[in-house]
Design a protein around this motif. Structure first.
Motif, PDB file in Angstrom:
ATOM      1  N   ASP A   3       0.871  -1.059   0.070  1.00 40.11           N
ATOM      2  CA  ASP A   3       0.013   0.121  -0.064  1.00 40.11           C
ATOM      3  C   ASP A   3       0.761   1.260   0.161  1.00 40.11           C
ATOM      4  O   ASP A   3       0.592   2.248  -0.703  1.00 40.11           O
ATOM      5  N   VAL A   4       1.987   1.228   0.620  1.00 42.88           N
ATOM      6  CA  VAL A   4       2.914   2.470   0.720  1.00 42.88           C
ATOM      7  C   VAL A   4       4.400   1.817   0.505  1.00 42.88           C
ATOM      8  O   VAL A   4       4.806   0.924   1.487  1.00 42.88           O
ATOM      9  N   THR A   5       5.157   2.457   0.159  1.00 39.14           N
ATOM     10  CA  THR A   5       6.577   2.192   0.098  1.00 39.14           C
ATOM     11  C   THR A   5       7.205   3.805   0.483  1.00 39.14           C
ATOM     12  O   THR A   5       7.118   4.534  -0.385  1.00 39.14           O
ATOM     13  N   PHE A   6       7.948   3.647   1.552  1.00 41.23           N
ATOM     14  CA  PHE A   6       8.583   5.183   1.812  1.00 41.23           C
ATOM     15  C   PHE A   6       9.770   5.535   0.996  1.00 41.23           C
ATOM     16  O   PHE A   6      10.466   4.624   0.612  1.00 41.23           O
ATOM     17  N   LYS A   7       9.540   6.531   0.256  1.00 35.79           N
ATOM     18  CA  LYS A   7      10.578   7.181  -0.548  1.00 35.79           C
ATOM     19  C   LYS A   7      10.804   8.408  -0.306  1.00 35.79           C
ATOM     20  O   LYS A   7      11.497   9.427  -1.368  1.00 35.79           O
ATOM     21  N   GLY A   8      10.395   9.132   0.934  1.00 37.05           N
ATOM     22  CA  GLY A   8      10.495  10.613   0.995  1.00 37.05           C
ATOM     23  C   GLY A   8      11.532  11.046   1.564  1.00 37.05           C
ATOM     24  O   GLY A   8      12.791  10.249   1.708  1.00 37.05           O
ATOM     25  N   ASN A  54      17.008  10.872   1.039  1.00 41.46           N
ATOM     26  CA  ASN A  54      17.144  10.039  -0.408  1.00 41.46           C
ATOM     27  C   ASN A  54      16.275   8.748  -0.262  1.00 41.46           C
ATOM     28  O   ASN A  54      16.568   7.767  -0.765  1.00 41.46           O
ATOM     29  N   GLY A  55      15.050   8.751   0.503  1.00 48.12           N
ATOM     30  CA  GLY A  55      14.188   7.746   0.630  1.00 48.12           C
ATOM     31  C   GLY A  55      14.787   6.282   1.763  1.00 48.12           C
ATOM     32  O   GLY A  55      13.954   5.517   1.940  1.00 48.12           O
ATOM     33  N   GLU A  56      15.688   6.884   2.444  1.00 49.99           N
ATOM     34  CA  GLU A  56      16.424   5.910   3.491  1.00 49.99           C
ATOM     35  C   GLU A  56      15.891   6.732   4.852  1.00 49.99           C
ATOM     36  O   GLU A  56      15.634   8.000   4.889  1.00 49.99           O
ATOM     37  N   ILE A  57      15.654   6.032   5.834  1.00 53.47           N
ATOM     38  CA  ILE A  57      15.269   6.324   7.227  1.00 53.47           C
ATOM     39  C   ILE A  57      16.293   6.157   8.019  1.00 53.47           C
ATOM     40  O   ILE A  57      16.834   4.778   7.879  1.00 53.47           O
ATOM     41  N   ILE A  58      17.064   6.909   8.554  1.00 53.80           N
ATOM     42  CA  ILE A  58      18.547   6.800   9.294  1.00 53.80           C
ATOM     43  C   ILE A  58      18.320   7.014  10.822  1.00 53.80           C
ATOM     44  O   ILE A  58      17.666   8.256  11.073  1.00 53.80           O
ATOM     45  N   ARG A 112      20.366  -1.940   7.149  1.00 52.43           N
ATOM     46  CA  ARG A 112      21.886  -2.017   7.774  1.00 52.43           C
ATOM     47  C   ARG A 112      22.256  -1.479   8.850  1.00 52.43           C
ATOM     48  O   ARG A 112      21.701  -0.537   9.317  1.00 52.43           O
ATOM     49  N   CYS A 113      22.964  -2.214   9.607  1.00 55.70           N
ATOM     50  CA  CYS A 113      23.327  -2.133  11.178  1.00 55.70           C
ATOM     51  C   CYS A 113      24.942  -1.824  11.031  1.00 55.70           C
ATOM     52  O   CYS A 113      25.695  -2.599  10.962  1.00 55.70           O
ATOM     53  N   ALA A 114      25.185  -0.632  11.473  1.00 55.79           N
ATOM     54  CA  ALA A 114      26.757  -0.339  11.724  1.00 55.79           C
ATOM     55  C   ALA A 114      27.256  -1.015  12.792  1.00 55.79           C
ATOM     56  O   ALA A 114      26.498  -1.351  13.765  1.00 55.79           O
ATOM     57  N   PRO A 115      28.551  -1.408  12.836  1.00 52.29           N
ATOM     58  CA  PRO A 115      28.873  -1.822  13.929  1.00 52.29           C
ATOM     59  C   PRO A 115      28.548  -1.042  15.510  1.00 52.29           C
ATOM     60  O   PRO A 115      28.654  -0.205  15.412  1.00 52.29           O
ATOM     61  N   GLY A 116      28.128  -1.883  16.451  1.00 49.31           N
ATOM     62  CA  GLY A 116      27.778  -1.509  17.554  1.00 49.31           C
ATOM     63  C   GLY A 116      26.364  -1.250  17.789  1.00 49.31           C
ATOM     64  O   GLY A 116      25.739  -0.886  18.901  1.00 49.31           O
ATOM     65  N   ARG A 160      20.106   2.054   9.196  1.00 48.44           N
ATOM     66  CA  ARG A 160      19.374   2.636   8.183  1.00 48.44           C
ATOM     67  C   ARG A 160      18.666   1.577   7.563  1.00 48.44           C
ATOM     68  O   ARG A 160      18.680   0.326   7.711  1.00 48.44           O
ATOM     69  N   PHE A 161      17.208   2.068   7.287  1.00 48.25           N
ATOM     70  CA  PHE A 161      16.442   1.284   6.736  1.00 48.25           C
ATOM     71  C   PHE A 161      15.978   2.106   5.472  1.00 48.25           C
ATOM     72  O   PHE A 161      15.791   3.121   5.179  1.00 48.25           O
ATOM     73  N   LYS A 162      15.634   1.209   4.320  1.00 47.49           N
ATOM     74  CA  LYS A 162      15.048   1.820   2.894  1.00 47.49           C
ATOM     75  C   LYS A 162      14.266   0.960   2.170  1.00 47.49           C
ATOM     76  O   LYS A 162      14.079  -0.362   2.571  1.00 47.49           O
ATOM     77  N   ASP A 163      13.391   1.364   1.470  1.00 47.66           N
ATOM     78  CA  ASP A 163      12.289   0.797   1.031  1.00 47.66           C
ATOM     79  C   ASP A 163      11.541   0.085   1.713  1.00 47.66           C
ATOM     80  O   ASP A 163      10.945  -0.895   1.787  1.00 47.66           O
ATOM     81  N   VAL A 164      11.136   0.995   2.946  1.00 47.50           N
ATOM     82  CA  VAL A 164      10.151   0.385   3.891  1.00 47.50           C
ATOM     83  C   VAL A 164       8.752   0.433   3.157  1.00 47.50           C
ATOM     84  O   VAL A 164       8.170   1.336   2.753  1.00 47.50           O
TER      85      VAL A 164
END
Length: 661
Positions: free
Chosen positions: A35-40, A58-62, A88-92, A254-258
């Motif tokens: 229904d929804v894809t986050f691109k905002g 750029n469409g990512e949630i950080i 994507r999960c950075a170290p820590g 980071r999340f993208k294409d939620v």
């Protein structure tokens, strides 16, 4: 005004189903149309809770946790939902997802939490205080099996029921048993030709998470495989509420294409039948996954066998029982049988066998015109393939019964002419191996004039007639692993592009996605290899004709359009694993298609497959019968599914008529 709003709502619903069924728009998620894809570039519609700092770019949630933790909460509630994202999960860092985040009396939240941490890939019921601090965490109990929509209460599941208890028997010997030894390894220690997906989290890289939360079962799929345990999400843990993203620890998240979709709506398009076919419904109930045809009463006209009934031609309006008929609840129970007809006893009258996955094969002997139910005999041990075939594999001019036995080897069986109702004589095609339960084909692959056998794991070369030589195995990847196992339905073995070499056409996963044809290449030394040409993938791929559907568990191969080239008939086996979300897109339209083979030197491999919808309310089972019932030169298509048993009368050579039945 009310009528206008209702009309607009109806149009929107139909548009949604069109996209859902045909894949007109490619999606980031491969398993559903969101229904929804986050691109905002901003976080409108979301609110933060806790210490983490959130931003959109750029469409990512950080998120930057800065040693704390926090939540980004969607300002919209869902109960049953499909969710997809790359992360994507950075170290820590630590991260996860919260569903059904329901507000409690103290101002805090409770809900279902999926941990996306490599050290803790699991699902929990959690509670949060009003500041977003976690106050309790309890791991979800296992759902007790995947093939149910609703997991039973804990006490009932502990008593040994659960998913298996929903897989009831149907007359006379149905159900889906299980167990048996572990699959053997590949012969000679060779590597499997089809790579298995990894369940591991890729540290510091992009991963994908696909989640379905429906009724009281949570199903997460990491990187389109497993890797994260789900479980029972009872309403007391959170009945309906928001989706929330979580970030903690010290590393960036980071999340993208939620993407997400409300699973509550059930929308069906108006029924459609191709103008090239006339549909005749023989029965409206679920009795069989695969019909067959034969002249049962020897009046010179073909009859149709489907489950407990045979339907008398030429009008097929009268049915008689082979065995006692019993209807089946299509949402919670199985009848995994397909029927084959042949004069197995040699008395001149066609008999019927029922091929039942995990069960012995049952022979029903034709009573030769007597108005009674048929005598029943068990003629094989249990079979372990979800598909069986009747093909002449030894060149004697008679069809053999082909299946995978309890030792996980492919065999063919024939009745003993001296005692045809006793246990049939079997002959090995393969050694034991990890062979797929799905996907079988028979045809002359290497051009030596003998029948060869094909499975998702490769092909076996038929020995000379009368020889006791073993069937030589040639590894090949004619299926794929993901969250579903490899192998599809009956494999088409024919020359697709007209170059004189035999090619293969097959669905890639009976319980997932994919349809491809494999072009044969032959080297100067005679070595055979195959090049894959995709026809249909999933919602994230570009597909022939813009058509997308899952669960291609059944197929048939025949010249449907009368151009002298075989075509591929397939469709969706609706609710293939009951009314559950174990398989992708289980509520997609139960379509039936013919993929016409069109030779085209400009196309990859020299051929196109052009899909034409036959019907959108029947689908296909595990087999389809193709026969020219009225002897007009155009073969009919007969299917038996959870929607009933149908004839599609072929009008391809006749003038077109209305597209609606």
């Amino acid at each position: 005004m009310m009528r206008i709003r209702q009309a607009l709502a109806c149009a929107a619903a139909i548009a949604a189903v069109l996209a859902f069924t045909t894949g007109l728009t490619q999606s980031a998620s491969r398993n559903f149309v969101p229904d929804v894809t986050f691109k905002g570039a901003d976080l409108s519609g979301w609110r933060s809770l806790g210490d983490a700092k959130w931003r959109a770019e750029n469409g990512e949630i950080i998120a930057t946790p800065n040693g704390g933790s926090g939540w980004l909460i969607l300002e919209k509630s869902y109960q049953d939902v499909a969710f997809f994202s790359e992360f994507r999960c950075a170290p820590g860092c630590t991260m996860g997802l919260l569903f059904r985040a329901e507000k409690m009396a103290d101002g805090g939240l409770k809900g279902i939490f999926v941990s996306l941490n490599a050290a803790d890939p699991a699902s929990y019921r959690v509670t949060l205080d009003p500041q977003g601090k976690e106050t309790s965490r309890q791991r979800l109990r296992p759902a007790g099996g995947g093939q149910v929509r609703v997991a039973p209460p804990a006490a009932e599941a502990a008593g040994g029921r659960g998913a298996a208890g929903a897989r009831g028997a149907a007359a006379p010997a149905a159900g889906r048993g299980g167990g048996g030894p572990a699959f053997p390894q590949m012969p000679g220690g060779m590597a499997e030709p089809i790579a298995r997906p990894s369940n591991d989290m890729k540290a510091g890289e992009w991963n994908t998470i696909d989640i379905v939360l429906d009724a009281n079962i949570l199903r997460p799929f990491l990187n389109d495989a497993g890797g994260i345990s789900g479980g029972v999400a009872d309403e007391e843990f959170g009945r309906s509420g928001a989706i929330a993203l979580h970030a903690g620890g010290t590393g960036e998240v980071r999340f993208k294409d939620v993407s997400y979709k409300d699973l509550q709506p059930r929308v069906a398009l108006p029924e459609e039948v191709s103008s090239r076919f006339r549909m005749q419904a023989l029965n409206e109930f679920y009795y069989s996954w695969g019909p067959d045809v034969a002249d049962i009463n020897r009046d010179g006209v073909l009859d149709i066998v489907a489950g407990p009934y045979y339907y008398l031609g030429p009008d097929y309006n009268v049915a008689r029982e082979i065995y006692m008929a019993a209807t089946i609840d299509a949402g919670t129970r199985y009848f995994n049988g397909v029927q084959f007809t042949y004069d197995f006893t040699g008395d001149g009258w066609p008999d019927v066998i029922n091929a039942l996955f995990t069960q012995p094969t049952v022979l029903y002997v034709n009573p030769r015109g007597e108005p009674r139910r048929w005598d029943m005999y068990t003629v094989t041990d249990r079979i372990t393939s979800e598909l069986a075939l009747m093909k002449d594999v030894n060149g004697d001019g008679k069809p053999e019964y082909i299946f995978k036995d309890a030792n996980n080897q492919f065999v063919y069986a024939n009745p003993d002419p001296a005692n045809p109702t006793a246990t049939w004589i079997t002959h090995a095609i393969s050694t034991p191996g990890p062979w797929a339960n799905h996907g079988m084909g028979v045809g002359d692959v290497n051009g030596d004039g003998r029948a060869d056998f094909v499975n998702a794991y490769g092909w076996w070369e038929g020995p000379p007639r009368g020889s006791t030589d073993t069937w030589a195995y040639h590894p090949g990847a004619f299926g794929k692993w993901s969250r579903s196992s490899p192998g599809g339905a009956e494999i088409g073995v024919y020359d697709v592009n007209g170059d004189g070499l035999t090619d293969l056409v097959t669905s890639l996963q009976a319980h997932g996605w994919g349809l491809s044809w494999f072009e044969q290449k032959k080297a100067a030394d005679g070595t055979i290899s195959f090049v894959e040409h995709p026809i249909m993938g999933d919602f994230s791929t570009k597909n022939a004709g813009g058509v997308t559907f899952s669960e291609l568990h059944g197929s048939a191969i025949a010249d449907i359009d009368g151009d002298g080239i075989k075509d591929f008939v397939t469709g969706k086996r609706f609710w293939s694993h009951l009314d559950s979300y174990l398989d992708p897109d289980p509520h997609g339209a139960p379509v039936l298609y013919v993929y016409r083979t069109v030779r085209n030197p400009k196309a990859p491999g020299g051929a196109d497959f052009v899909p034409e919808l036959i019907h959108n309310r029947s689908g296909i089972g595990s087999n389809a019968a193709i026969a020219d019932l009225n002897k007009d030169g155009a073969p009919e298509i007969i299917v038996s599914t959870k929607r009933g048993t149908f004839i599609f009368w072929n009008n391809w050579k006749k003038p077109a008529r209305s597209a609606r039945p």
